[in-house]
Design a protein around this motif. Structure first.
Motif, PDB file in Angstrom:
ATOM      1  N   ALA A   8       1.111  -1.131  -0.061  1.00 51.91           N
ATOM      2  CA  ALA A   8       0.018   0.042   0.022  1.00 51.91           C
ATOM      3  C   ALA A   8       0.852   1.306  -0.050  1.00 51.91           C
ATOM      4  N   ALA A   9       1.902   1.328   0.645  1.00 59.25           N
ATOM      5  CA  ALA A   9       2.699   2.434   0.830  1.00 59.25           C
ATOM      6  C   ALA A   9       3.461   2.735  -0.359  1.00 59.25           C
ATOM      7  N   ILE A  10       4.054   1.628  -1.165  1.00 61.15           N
ATOM      8  CA  ILE A  10       4.591   1.778  -2.414  1.00 61.15           C
ATOM      9  C   ILE A  10       3.444   2.014  -3.440  1.00 61.15           C
ATOM     10  N   ALA A  11       2.331   1.594  -3.497  1.00 61.48           N
ATOM     11  CA  ALA A  11       1.448   1.965  -4.326  1.00 61.48           C
ATOM     12  C   ALA A  11       0.820   3.596  -4.178  1.00 61.48           C
ATOM     13  N   SER A  12       0.923   3.851  -2.824  1.00 67.54           N
ATOM     14  CA  SER A  12       0.630   5.498  -2.769  1.00 67.54           C
ATOM     15  C   SER A  12       1.642   6.222  -3.165  1.00 67.54           C
ATOM     16  N   ILE A  13       2.803   6.017  -3.087  1.00 66.41           N
ATOM     17  CA  ILE A  13       4.030   6.865  -3.397  1.00 66.41           C
ATOM     18  C   ILE A  13       3.876   6.957  -5.185  1.00 66.41           C
ATOM     19  N   GLY A  14       3.748   5.770  -5.826  1.00 68.04           N
ATOM     20  CA  GLY A  14       3.643   5.631  -6.989  1.00 68.04           C
ATOM     21  C   GLY A  14       2.372   6.611  -7.607  1.00 68.04           C
ATOM     22  N   LEU A  15       1.077   6.441  -7.048  1.00 69.10           N
ATOM     23  CA  LEU A  15       0.016   7.149  -7.446  1.00 69.10           C
ATOM     24  C   LEU A  15       0.172   8.635  -7.207  1.00 69.10           C
ATOM     25  N   CYS A  27      -8.112  13.332 -10.000  1.00 73.20           N
ATOM     26  CA  CYS A  27      -9.154  13.118  -9.057  1.00 73.20           C
ATOM     27  C   CYS A  27      -9.649  11.696  -9.331  1.00 73.20           C
ATOM     28  N   ALA A  28      -9.743  11.309 -10.268  1.00 74.82           N
ATOM     29  CA  ALA A  28     -10.051   9.761 -10.487  1.00 74.82           C
ATOM     30  C   ALA A  28      -9.131   8.730 -10.065  1.00 74.82           C
ATOM     31  N   ILE A  29      -7.859   9.227 -10.509  1.00 71.24           N
ATOM     32  CA  ILE A  29      -6.642   8.193 -10.136  1.00 71.24           C
ATOM     33  C   ILE A  29      -6.372   8.227  -8.758  1.00 71.24           C
ATOM     34  N   GLY A  30      -6.539   9.532  -7.993  1.00 73.76           N
ATOM     35  CA  GLY A  30      -6.291   9.560  -6.650  1.00 73.76           C
ATOM     36  C   GLY A  30      -7.457   8.684  -5.842  1.00 73.76           C
ATOM     37  N   THR A  31      -8.704   9.031  -6.313  1.00 76.02           N
ATOM     38  CA  THR A  31      -9.824   8.197  -5.900  1.00 76.02           C
ATOM     39  C   THR A  31      -9.976   6.950  -5.755  1.00 76.02           C
ATOM     40  N   ALA A  32      -9.466   6.326  -6.816  1.00 78.96           N
ATOM     41  CA  ALA A  32      -9.096   5.050  -7.036  1.00 78.96           C
ATOM     42  C   ALA A  32      -8.080   4.346  -6.324  1.00 78.96           C
ATOM     43  N   GLY A  33      -6.938   5.096  -6.390  1.00 82.09           N
ATOM     44  CA  GLY A  33      -5.805   4.512  -5.525  1.00 82.09           C
ATOM     45  C   GLY A  33      -6.017   4.461  -4.081  1.00 82.09           C
ATOM     46  N   ALA A  36      -8.373   1.614  -3.413  1.00 82.92           N
ATOM     47  CA  ALA A  36      -7.297   0.260  -3.223  1.00 82.92           C
ATOM     48  C   ALA A  36      -6.904   0.101  -2.117  1.00 82.92           C
ATOM     49  N   ILE A  37      -6.041   1.342  -1.725  1.00 86.04           N
ATOM     50  CA  ILE A  37      -5.200   1.102  -0.513  1.00 86.04           C
ATOM     51  C   ILE A  37      -6.388   1.008   1.005  1.00 86.04           C
ATOM     52  N   GLY A  38      -7.388   1.666   0.913  1.00 91.74           N
ATOM     53  CA  GLY A  38      -8.125   1.175   2.147  1.00 91.74           C
ATOM     54  C   GLY A  38      -8.616  -0.050   2.031  1.00 91.74           C
ATOM     55  N   GLY A  39      -8.938  -0.542   0.841  1.00 88.84           N
ATOM     56  CA  GLY A  39      -9.482  -1.785   0.918  1.00 88.84           C
ATOM     57  C   GLY A  39      -8.393  -2.933   1.369  1.00 88.84           C
ATOM     58  N   ILE A  40      -7.195  -2.614   0.724  1.00 86.74           N
ATOM     59  CA  ILE A  40      -5.982  -3.569   1.144  1.00 86.74           C
ATOM     60  C   ILE A  40      -5.912  -3.506   2.878  1.00 86.74           C
TER      61      ILE A  40
END
Length: 72
Positions: A8-15, A27-33, A36-40
């Protein structure tokens, strides 16, 4: 759990680096990311049907939080 938090940390840095210059796309990329991180993270909580509820709640909370941060 630490494995998923690391992902999740790596994904958030990438996003966070995915700024397209288009506010709607950001906005769409941030919301989807965020969702996803919240779901994980939510998936790490509870067991059985409680796990599904925690996953859904985490995805919802992550999406809402990220939306508020990126969709101004």
């Amino acid at each position: 759990m630490i494995k998923y938090l690391g992902i999740a940390a790596i994904a958030s840095i990438g996003l966070s680096a995915c700024s397209t210059g288009d506010p709607d796309a950001d906005c769409a990329i941030g919301t989807a990311g965020g969702a996803a991180i919240g779901g994980i993270i939510g998936d790490q909580i509870g067991g059985g049907s409680g796990n599904k509820i925690a996953t859904a709640a985490g995805a919802t909370a992550g999406g809402v939080y990220a939306s508020r941060k990126t969709c101004n």
